[in-house]
Design a protein around this motif. Structure first.
Motif, PDB file in Angstrom:
ATOM      1  N   GLU A  34       0.826  -1.210   0.000  1.00  0.00           N
ATOM      2  CA  GLU A  34       0.000   0.000   0.000  1.00  0.00           C
ATOM      3  C   GLU A  34       0.860   1.260   0.000  1.00  0.00           C
ATOM      4  O   GLU A  34       0.452   2.305  -0.506  1.00  0.00           O
ATOM      5  N   VAL A  35       2.047   1.160   0.560  1.00  0.00           N
ATOM      6  CA  VAL A  35       2.939   2.320   0.636  1.00  0.00           C
ATOM      7  C   VAL A  35       3.818   2.424  -0.607  1.00  0.00           C
ATOM      8  O   VAL A  35       4.041   3.512  -1.142  1.00  0.00           O
ATOM      9  N   PHE A  36       4.298   1.276  -1.071  1.00  0.00           N
ATOM     10  CA  PHE A  36       5.361   1.260  -2.071  1.00  0.00           C
ATOM     11  C   PHE A  36       4.865   1.153  -3.511  1.00  0.00           C
ATOM     12  O   PHE A  36       5.543   1.615  -4.439  1.00  0.00           O
ATOM     13  N   LEU A  37       3.696   0.553  -3.738  1.00  0.00           N
ATOM     14  CA  LEU A  37       3.270   0.260  -5.100  1.00  0.00           C
ATOM     15  C   LEU A  37       2.475   1.346  -5.819  1.00  0.00           C
ATOM     16  O   LEU A  37       2.566   1.441  -7.055  1.00  0.00           O
ATOM     17  N   PRO A  38       1.664   2.131  -5.156  1.00  0.00           N
ATOM     18  CA  PRO A  38       0.811   3.078  -5.892  1.00  0.00           C
ATOM     19  C   PRO A  38       1.585   3.903  -6.909  1.00  0.00           C
ATOM     20  O   PRO A  38       2.614   4.509  -6.607  1.00  0.00           O
ATOM     21  N   GLY A  39       1.074   3.898  -8.150  1.00  0.00           N
ATOM     22  CA  GLY A  39       1.670   4.675  -9.220  1.00  0.00           C
ATOM     23  C   GLY A  39       2.771   3.969  -9.979  1.00  0.00           C
ATOM     24  O   GLY A  39       3.208   4.450 -11.031  1.00  0.00           O
ATOM     25  N   ARG A  40       3.246   2.847  -9.484  1.00  0.00           N
ATOM     26  CA  ARG A  40       4.360   2.148 -10.143  1.00  0.00           C
ATOM     27  C   ARG A  40       3.988   1.660 -11.541  1.00  0.00           C
ATOM     28  O   ARG A  40       4.844   1.572 -12.427  1.00  0.00           O
ATOM     29  N   THR A  54      -3.349  -2.144  -7.073  1.00  0.00           N
ATOM     30  CA  THR A  54      -2.724  -1.234  -6.111  1.00  0.00           C
ATOM     31  C   THR A  54      -1.637  -0.403  -6.773  1.00  0.00           C
ATOM     32  O   THR A  54      -1.449   0.779  -6.463  1.00  0.00           O
ATOM     33  N   ALA A  55      -0.931  -1.018  -7.727  1.00  0.00           N
ATOM     34  CA  ALA A  55       0.144  -0.322  -8.436  1.00  0.00           C
ATOM     35  C   ALA A  55      -0.379   0.619  -9.516  1.00  0.00           C
ATOM     36  O   ALA A  55       0.415   1.316 -10.159  1.00  0.00           O
ATOM     37  N   GLY A  56      -1.698   0.632  -9.739  1.00  0.00           N
ATOM     38  CA  GLY A  56      -2.282   1.534 -10.730  1.00  0.00           C
ATOM     39  C   GLY A  56      -2.342   0.986 -12.129  1.00  0.00           C
ATOM     40  O   GLY A  56      -2.604   1.724 -13.085  1.00  0.00           O
ATOM     41  N   ALA A  57      -2.101  -0.325 -12.288  1.00  0.00           N
ATOM     42  CA  ALA A  57      -2.143  -0.918 -13.620  1.00  0.00           C
ATOM     43  C   ALA A  57      -3.565  -0.898 -14.180  1.00  0.00           C
ATOM     44  O   ALA A  57      -4.545  -1.027 -13.446  1.00  0.00           O
ATOM     45  N   LYS A  58      -3.655  -0.750 -15.475  1.00  0.00           N
ATOM     46  CA  LYS A  58      -4.931  -0.876 -16.167  1.00  0.00           C
ATOM     47  C   LYS A  58      -5.026  -2.320 -16.653  1.00  0.00           C
ATOM     48  O   LYS A  58      -4.431  -2.689 -17.671  1.00  0.00           O
ATOM     49  N   VAL A  59      -5.744  -3.139 -15.910  1.00  0.00           N
ATOM     50  CA  VAL A  59      -5.871  -4.554 -16.263  1.00  0.00           C
ATOM     51  C   VAL A  59      -6.849  -4.671 -17.432  1.00  0.00           C
ATOM     52  O   VAL A  59      -8.042  -4.408 -17.296  1.00  0.00           O
ATOM     53  N   THR A  60      -6.317  -5.030 -18.599  1.00  0.00           N
ATOM     54  CA  THR A  60      -7.156  -5.114 -19.796  1.00  0.00           C
ATOM     55  C   THR A  60      -8.111  -6.300 -19.736  1.00  0.00           C
ATOM     56  O   THR A  60      -9.110  -6.318 -20.450  1.00  0.00           O
ATOM     57  N   GLY A  61      -7.821  -7.254 -18.891  1.00  0.00           N
ATOM     58  CA  GLY A  61      -8.702  -8.403 -18.739  1.00  0.00           C
ATOM     59  C   GLY A  61      -7.987  -9.545 -18.057  1.00  0.00           C
ATOM     60  O   GLY A  61      -6.764  -9.522 -17.852  1.00  0.00           O
ATOM     61  N   ARG A  62      -8.763 -10.523 -17.688  1.00  0.00           N
ATOM     62  CA  ARG A  62      -8.228 -11.757 -17.102  1.00  0.00           C
ATOM     63  C   ARG A  62      -8.768 -12.913 -17.914  1.00  0.00           C
ATOM     64  O   ARG A  62      -9.987 -13.084 -18.055  1.00  0.00           O
ATOM     65  N   VAL A  63      -7.872 -13.724 -18.435  1.00  0.00           N
ATOM     66  CA  VAL A  63      -8.260 -14.896 -19.219  1.00  0.00           C
ATOM     67  C   VAL A  63      -7.786 -16.144 -18.486  1.00  0.00           C
ATOM     68  O   VAL A  63      -6.590 -16.277 -18.195  1.00  0.00           O
ATOM     69  N   ASP A  64      -8.719 -17.028 -18.180  1.00  0.00           N
ATOM     70  CA  ASP A  64      -8.401 -18.276 -17.498  1.00  0.00           C
ATOM     71  C   ASP A  64      -8.287 -19.404 -18.517  1.00  0.00           C
ATOM     72  O   ASP A  64      -9.263 -19.730 -19.210  1.00  0.00           O
ATOM     73  N   GLN A  72       4.075 -11.623  -0.109  1.00  0.00           N
ATOM     74  CA  GLN A  72       5.426 -11.165  -0.466  1.00  0.00           C
ATOM     75  C   GLN A  72       5.699 -11.400  -1.947  1.00  0.00           C
ATOM     76  O   GLN A  72       6.205 -10.524  -2.656  1.00  0.00           O
ATOM     77  N   GLY A  73       5.370 -12.603  -2.413  1.00  0.00           N
ATOM     78  CA  GLY A  73       5.607 -12.936  -3.812  1.00  0.00           C
ATOM     79  C   GLY A  73       4.750 -12.126  -4.768  1.00  0.00           C
ATOM     80  O   GLY A  73       5.181 -11.784  -5.879  1.00  0.00           O
ATOM     81  N   GLN A  74       3.535 -11.821  -4.362  1.00  0.00           N
ATOM     82  CA  GLN A  74       2.655 -11.015  -5.206  1.00  0.00           C
ATOM     83  C   GLN A  74       3.170  -9.587  -5.324  1.00  0.00           C
ATOM     84  O   GLN A  74       3.086  -8.967  -6.390  1.00  0.00           O
ATOM     85  N   LEU A  75       3.735  -9.076  -4.236  1.00  0.00           N
ATOM     86  CA  LEU A  75       4.380  -7.765  -4.276  1.00  0.00           C
ATOM     87  C   LEU A  75       5.573  -7.796  -5.224  1.00  0.00           C
ATOM     88  O   LEU A  75       5.752  -6.893  -6.064  1.00  0.00           O
ATOM     89  N   VAL A  76       6.392  -8.836  -5.127  1.00  0.00           N
ATOM     90  CA  VAL A  76       7.567  -8.965  -5.980  1.00  0.00           C
ATOM     91  C   VAL A  76       7.158  -9.136  -7.445  1.00  0.00           C
ATOM     92  O   VAL A  76       7.846  -8.650  -8.353  1.00  0.00           O
ATOM     93  N   THR A  77       6.036  -9.802  -7.702  1.00  0.00           N
ATOM     94  CA  THR A  77       5.544  -9.959  -9.068  1.00  0.00           C
ATOM     95  C   THR A  77       5.345  -8.596  -9.736  1.00  0.00           C
ATOM     96  O   THR A  77       5.743  -8.385 -10.890  1.00  0.00           O
ATOM     97  N   VAL A  78       4.736  -7.682  -9.004  1.00  0.00           N
ATOM     98  CA  VAL A  78       4.518  -6.338  -9.551  1.00  0.00           C
ATOM     99  C   VAL A  78       5.842  -5.630  -9.769  1.00  0.00           C
ATOM    100  O   VAL A  78       6.061  -4.976 -10.805  1.00  0.00           O
TER     101      VAL A  78
END
Length: 312
Positions: free
Chosen positions: A74-80, A107-117, A276-282
């Motif tokens: 919440e502190v580190f990702l916004p706007g990344r 949280t990082a501000g990404a525009k998620v164009t979609g999710r395909v499973d 932790q891993g999800q943060l590192v993914t971003v």
């Protein structure tokens, strides 16, 4: 001659001996032997309590680490990733941590164009011929079959078609129309090969492939190979991160890390099943988009570091 009285006397002697043995044995156990057993039992009981307390402490520590990672995000990702267009492609083995990855991207501000499973049916080697045929019939004028691989691998060919309508085209290549994008996705969705959680808003410049543990059934080798084929075809923009779980046994993370070519363009995170891993993914995706650099991160085999060292 042995008579009835003899039997009675003999049985009486036997039972008397048993009774004396029980008395003597009980008396002995009530002494040093009993004390020793009691000490052993008490020692084991204390050890068990200590181990239970240790497990509870480690579980609480893990929960706090997860909470800490979530708060740091919440502190580190916004706007990344502000205004960056990102597609989330979930493989069948990655369903448990997809939502966590999506939350971090948002949280990082990404525009998620979609999710395909991607469904199990897509990975099943029995459907190779059907996937080849579907790639031909689902192709459209701005996503022609002539541009697809012609090696007879249904997963590779269909993945190439899907990537061509879901990701940015190479510079100088005509863009796919919105109608053709919808038509291709509808064809694969109606056939049960993929599921789009919401309407795709347009092409993406980056993709996060959410994957997990390797397969363990009789077709495991072919299925693991098919997952790699999917990732290879979506490795087109130069911005692709595999959000995985584990790095052994032939899963996608382990294959990428073991391939000197794939490791140059595909980033991997082997603990994306945790906060932790999800943060590192971003952060790995930020590195891909800003530095054009791939890296292998996490706590598993062949990880280069825990997280990317981003340039300021």
């Amino acid at each position: 001659m042995i008579n009835f009285r003899y039997h009675v006397v003999s049985l009486t002697a036997v039972f008397l001996a048993l009774a004396i043995g029980l008395v003597v044995g009980t008396a002995a156990l009530n002494g040093p032997v009993a004390d020793s057993l009691n000490e052993t039992v008490n020692g084991l009981r204390k050890d068990n309590q200590q181990m239970r307390q240790s497990v509870n402490s480690m579980q609480r520590e893990l929960e706090l680490e997860e909470e800490y990672a979530a708060q740091m995000a919440e502190v580190f990702l916004p706007g990344r990733l502000a205004d960056k267009r990102v597609l989330v492609l979930r493989m069948p083995t990655g369903q448990d941590h997809t939502e966590g990855v999506l939350k971090m991207l948002e949280t990082a501000g990404a525009k998620v164009t979609g999710r395909v499973d991607v469904q199990d049916k897509f990975i099943n080697p029995d459907n190779n011929t059907n996937l080849m045929e579907l790639a031909v019939t689902a192709a459209r004028p701005t996503a022609p079959a002539s541009a697809l691989p012609g090696n007879g691998n249904g997963v590779e060919t269909s993945s190439a078609l899907l990537a061509s309508v879901l990701l940015d085209r190479p510079q100088g290549t005509p863009a796919v129309t919105e109608a053709d994008r919808r038509a291709v996705l509808t064809a694969y969705s109606n056939a049960g090969y993929v599921t789009a959680e919401k309407q795709i808003s347009g092409p993406a410049e980056a993709v996060v492939v959410v994957s997990g543990q390797p397969y363990i059934d009789k077709d495991s080798a072919k299925k693991d190979e098919s997952v790699v084929k999917v990732a290879e075809q979506f490795d087109r923009t130069g911005a692709i991160v595999v959000a995985g779980n584990g790095s052994t046994g032939g899963n996608l993370v382990s294959v990428v890390r073991g391939d000197p070519v794939l490791a140059q363009t595909i980033s991997t995170v082997d603990n994306a099943n945790s906060a932790q891993g999800q943060l590192v993914t971003v952060l790995a995706l930020v590195q891909q988009l800003t530095e054009k650099k791939a890296g292998q991160y996490g706590v598993g085999d062949n990880a280069a570091d825990l997280l990317p060292r981003l340039l300021q």
